[in-house]
Write an enzyme that holds these catalytic residues in place. Structure first.
Site, PDB file in Angstrom:
ATOM      1  N   CYS A   1      -2.889   8.343   3.535  1.00 36.45           N
ATOM      2  CA  CYS A   1      -2.791   7.985   2.114  1.00 36.45           C
ATOM      3  C   CYS A   1      -4.116   8.252   1.412  1.00 36.45           C
ATOM      4  O   CYS A   1      -4.153   8.381   0.192  1.00 36.45           O
ATOM      5  CB  CYS A   1      -2.335   6.555   1.940  1.00 36.45           C
ATOM      6  SG  CYS A   1      -3.252   5.407   2.930  1.00 36.45           S
TER       7      CYS A   1
ATOM      8  N   GLU B   1       0.875  -1.176   0.000  1.00 36.97           N
ATOM      9  CA  GLU B   1       0.000   0.000   0.000  1.00 36.97           C
ATOM     10  C   GLU B   1       0.902   1.212   0.000  1.00 36.97           C
ATOM     11  O   GLU B   1       1.676   1.405   0.941  1.00 36.97           O
ATOM     12  CB  GLU B   1      -0.909   0.007   1.233  1.00 36.97           C
ATOM     13  CG  GLU B   1      -2.038  -0.990   1.180  1.00 36.97           C
ATOM     14  CD  GLU B   1      -2.977  -0.814  -0.010  1.00 36.97           C
ATOM     15  OE1 GLU B   1      -3.023   0.297  -0.594  1.00 36.97           O
ATOM     16  OE2 GLU B   1      -3.639  -1.793  -0.365  1.00 36.97           O
TER      17      GLU B   1
HETATM   18  O1  TXE Z   1       8.324   5.937   4.412  1.00 37.59           O
HETATM   19  P1  TXE Z   1       9.154   4.611   4.163  1.00 37.59           P
HETATM   20  P2  TXE Z   1       8.623   7.114   5.476  1.00 37.59           P
HETATM   21  C1  TXE Z   1       5.074   8.374   2.194  1.00 37.59           C
HETATM   22  C2  TXE Z   1       4.909   9.857   2.404  1.00 37.59           C
HETATM   23  C3  TXE Z   1       6.051  10.180   3.311  1.00 37.59           C
HETATM   24  C4  TXE Z   1       7.128   9.263   2.785  1.00 37.59           C
HETATM   25  C5  TXE Z   1       8.236   8.941   3.716  1.00 37.59           C
HETATM   26  O2  TXE Z   1       5.033  10.525   1.185  1.00 37.59           O
HETATM   27  O3  TXE Z   1       6.419  11.500   3.208  1.00 37.59           O
HETATM   28  O4  TXE Z   1       6.424   8.101   2.443  1.00 37.59           O
HETATM   29  O5  TXE Z   1       7.753   8.261   4.864  1.00 37.59           O
HETATM   30  C6  TXE Z   1      10.453   0.742   6.236  1.00 37.59           C
HETATM   31  N1  TXE Z   1      13.318  -2.387   3.322  1.00 37.59           N
HETATM   32  N2  TXE Z   1       4.242   7.576   3.045  1.00 37.59           N
HETATM   33  O6  TXE Z   1      10.047   7.516   5.463  1.00 37.59           O
HETATM   34  O7  TXE Z   1      10.592   4.910   4.179  1.00 37.59           O
HETATM   35  C7  TXE Z   1      10.506   1.900   7.206  1.00 37.59           C
HETATM   36  O8  TXE Z   1      11.438   1.661   8.246  1.00 37.59           O
HETATM   37  C8  TXE Z   1      12.272  -2.662   4.138  1.00 37.59           C
HETATM   38  C9  TXE Z   1       2.955   7.284   2.520  1.00 37.59           C
HETATM   39  O9  TXE Z   1       8.101   6.729   6.780  1.00 37.59           O
HETATM   40  O10 TXE Z   1       8.560   3.937   2.987  1.00 37.59           O
HETATM   41  C10 TXE Z   1       9.058   1.954   7.685  1.00 37.59           C
HETATM   42  O11 TXE Z   1       8.806   0.946   8.666  1.00 37.59           O
HETATM   43  N3  TXE Z   1      11.618  -1.735   4.844  1.00 37.59           N
HETATM   44  C11 TXE Z   1       2.306   6.154   3.220  1.00 37.59           C
HETATM   45  C12 TXE Z   1       8.295   1.633   6.405  1.00 37.59           C
HETATM   46  O12 TXE Z   1       9.220   0.952   5.560  1.00 37.59           O
HETATM   47  C13 TXE Z   1      11.999  -0.459   4.714  1.00 37.59           C
HETATM   48  C14 TXE Z   1       2.507   6.095   4.704  1.00 37.59           C
HETATM   49  C15 TXE Z   1       7.776   2.878   5.668  1.00 37.59           C
HETATM   50  O13 TXE Z   1       8.863   3.768   5.489  1.00 37.59           O
HETATM   51  C16 TXE Z   1      13.081  -0.093   3.870  1.00 37.59           C
HETATM   52  C17 TXE Z   1       3.833   6.472   5.104  1.00 37.59           C
HETATM   53  C18 TXE Z   1      13.726  -1.125   3.141  1.00 37.59           C
HETATM   54  N4  TXE Z   1      14.730  -0.869   2.310  1.00 37.59           N
HETATM   55  C19 TXE Z   1       4.642   7.198   4.284  1.00 37.59           C
HETATM   56  N5  TXE Z   1      13.223   1.241   3.938  1.00 37.59           N
HETATM   57  C20 TXE Z   1       0.842   6.069   2.859  1.00 37.59           C
HETATM   58  N6  TXE Z   1       0.496   6.459   1.636  1.00 37.59           N
HETATM   59  O14 TXE Z   1       0.034   5.659   3.658  1.00 37.59           O
HETATM   60  C21 TXE Z   1      12.290   1.709   4.793  1.00 37.59           C
HETATM   61  N7  TXE Z   1      11.550   0.679   5.279  1.00 37.59           N
END
Ligand code: TXE
Length: 478
Positions: free
Chosen positions: A282, A248
């Site tokens: 989201c 998602e």
């Molecule tokens: O997201 P990340 P972040 C979007 C929104 C926000 C941006 C950054 O635009 O500004 O994402 O948020 C884990 N392998 N959304 O930094 O990095 C990480 O530790 C495995 C939209 O929080 O994607 C966390 O637990 N896992 C969204 C999770 O992934 C990894 C909601 C999400 O982090 C990883 C949140 C890797 N290589 C953010 N790198 C929505 N649309 O609902 C990171 N993680």
């Protein structure tokens, strides 16, 4: 007082390799939690424990699973006010929103307690004489759950509850900004009588803990919610080793206001959908597409309502919007205001940093008039930033609504049954809202989108079975 949070691995509370902290975005001088940060090796210990526990748990009775989930749900509901306070302090959504989220998490566990008992199959005659066919659902095995910070109780709940209900073991990695919420949930789950290893909490970075889960051949399925970039990396890695995956990711959700809309209702949908929860959903509506005949009147009303919104400390009574979650997200929001101005979008209201009694990431909700090609109309900001686009009639509004790489949800405000029905048919999204804000969904029905927003089977409701089970077809010559 700062809480101390440990990892929960193979039925024991474990310290990490290093320690991290989470702080209150409404009051940066308050540390909410000190938490144990694991590395990849510790994640592998948890994955091994989950793999060892999976076969027996997969054969446990539905009654046992239902009882455990029901107990977890009941405790969350009984403690929703306290959990809501923790959530408001750690993530920054307003207290009523946070308590509502805690209640939602409790209800999700209750719902899947019932689903554990309703795991039905099919029995049908074979095309061959004397042969019978049974179709059953079995657990997938070990499920890795990678969660974001914006719904730190509800999103883990809607992944953990179905995983356990259908007989899978779980390794749960929360986002680093919200360890106290994750640990509170894990503490409740740890007292539900699950065998050691069935549920594990591992806190740490995505690069180490998350990556270990994504790469481990012992993890059969990954359920992820987060950014598009991380989701795409996970998709590639899981495809390479053929693990099941559900993603998602972002949204750039349209709210369409048609010529016949009740404009007060439309403004309410726009304000709630765009700015509540600080726009960090989201399902937020960040593109408000308005019919040209009502555009100027709508913008005037929306501007007034936006300027009247109260931004402040998440725990303060009467606040509409809490702080932005952290400095990095605030910087992203501010950079999009700059981009909007430099591309020629017209500023209507908001966007200023606000000073309050405590030091926090307070930002006034921002509104722009934009063109469809502007980045502010195309890219997810994930903050209290929305833009209005002008449409020339229904068909143009639908075309604008669908002109996006995302496809999570879309809203329409109209009094016409005919046009709302046509919009429901034509919107290229997973969820449509008529005369309602785009954000705010039920917990017992499917959640998810199309195009760049989602990948894999839907989450929530009984459709969750698609991801958390695998189908077996058995033939018997009787
Ligand atoms: O997201 P990340 P972040 C979007 C929104 C926000 C941006 C950054 O635009 O500004 O994402 O948020 C884990 N392998 N959304 O930094 O990095 C990480 O530790 C495995 C939209 O929080 O994607 C966390 O637990 N896992 C969204 C999770 O992934 C990894 C909601 C999400 O982090 C990883 C949140 C890797 N290589 C953010 N790198 C929505 N649309 O609902 C990171 N993680």
């Amino acid at each position: 007082m700062a809480q101390s949070c440990k990892n929960y691995i193979n039925g024991r509370w474990e310290t990490g390799v290093t320690t991290g902290i989470s702080s209150n975005p409404s009051d940066l001088d308050e540390v909410v939690a000190e938490y144990a940060r694991a590395d990849g090796n510790q994640a592998e210990v948890a994955i091994r424990a989950a793999a060892d526990a999976a076969p027996a748990w997969g054969l446990s009775t539905p009654q046992r699973r239902a009882d455990a989930l029901d107990q977890i749900g009941s405790e969350i509901l009984a403690r929703k006010d306290e959990l809501g306070q923790l959530l408001a302090r750690e993530e920054g959504k307003t207290l009523p929103e946070a308590i509502g989220e805690a209640a939602r998490a409790g209800n999700i566990f209750k719902f899947f307690a019932g689903e554990a008992l309703r795991a039905a199959g099919e029995h049908l005659p074979s095309v061959r004489p004397g042969v019978e066919v049974d179709i059953t659902r079995e657990p997938v095995g070990v499920v890795g759950i990678i969660a974001p910070w914006n719904f730190p109780l509800a999103i883990p709940a809607w992944k953990i509850a179905p995983a356990l209900a259908y007989g899978n073991s779980v390794v749960f990695k929360p986002a680093e900004l919200v360890p106290a919420c994750a640990a509170a949930l894990a503490e409740i789950i740890s007292r539900a009588g699950l065998p050691a290893g069935v549920f594990n909490l591992v806190m740490g970075s995505g690069r180490q803990v998350g990556q270990a889960m994504v790469d481990s051949p012992l993890v059969d399925a990954i359920s992820f919610t987060g950014s598009v970039g991380t989701g795409e990396q996970i998709l590639k890695a899981t495809a390479a080793r053929r693990a099941k995956v559900q993603l998602e990711m972002g949204g750039k959700n349209p709210l369409v206001v048609l010529a016949d809309a009740d404009l007060d209702q439309a403004v309410e949908c726009a304000v709630q959908g765009s700015f509540f929860s600080t726009g960090q959903r989201c399902t937020a509506s960040s593109r408000i597409i308005v019919d040209a005949t009502v555009h100027d009147r709508f913008v005037t009303k929306l501007r007034q309502r936006t300027l009247a919104l109260k931004v402040g400390h998440a725990m303060e009574r009467g606040i509409d919007i809490g702080p932005v979650v952290d400095r990095a997200q605030l910087d992203t929001n501010l950079s999009y205001l700059e981009i909007a101005r430099s591309e020629g979008a017209e500023h209507v209201a908001g966007g200023e940093l606000l000073e309050r009694a405590t030091r926090g990431h307070f930002m006034a909700p921002a509104l722009f008039l934009a063109q469809p090609q502007h980045r502010i109309a195309r890219e997810e900001v994930f903050g209290p930033v929305a833009c209005v686009l002008k449409a020339d009639g229904f068909d143009h509004a639908v075309a604008l609504a669908n002109d996006t790489p995302f496809g999570l949800c879309a809203g329409v405000v109209t009094q016409s049954l005919k046009l709302s029905t046509q919009f429901k048919r034509q919107a290229k999204v997973g969820m449509v809202m008529v005369n309602l804000p785009t954000a705010g969904v039920d917990y017992h029905v499917p959640f998810g989108g199309r195009k760049g927003s989602s990948h894999g089977p839907r989450e929530q409701g009984r459709y969750a079975a698609e991801f958390y089970t695998t189908v077996k077809t058995a033939y018997t010559l009787a």
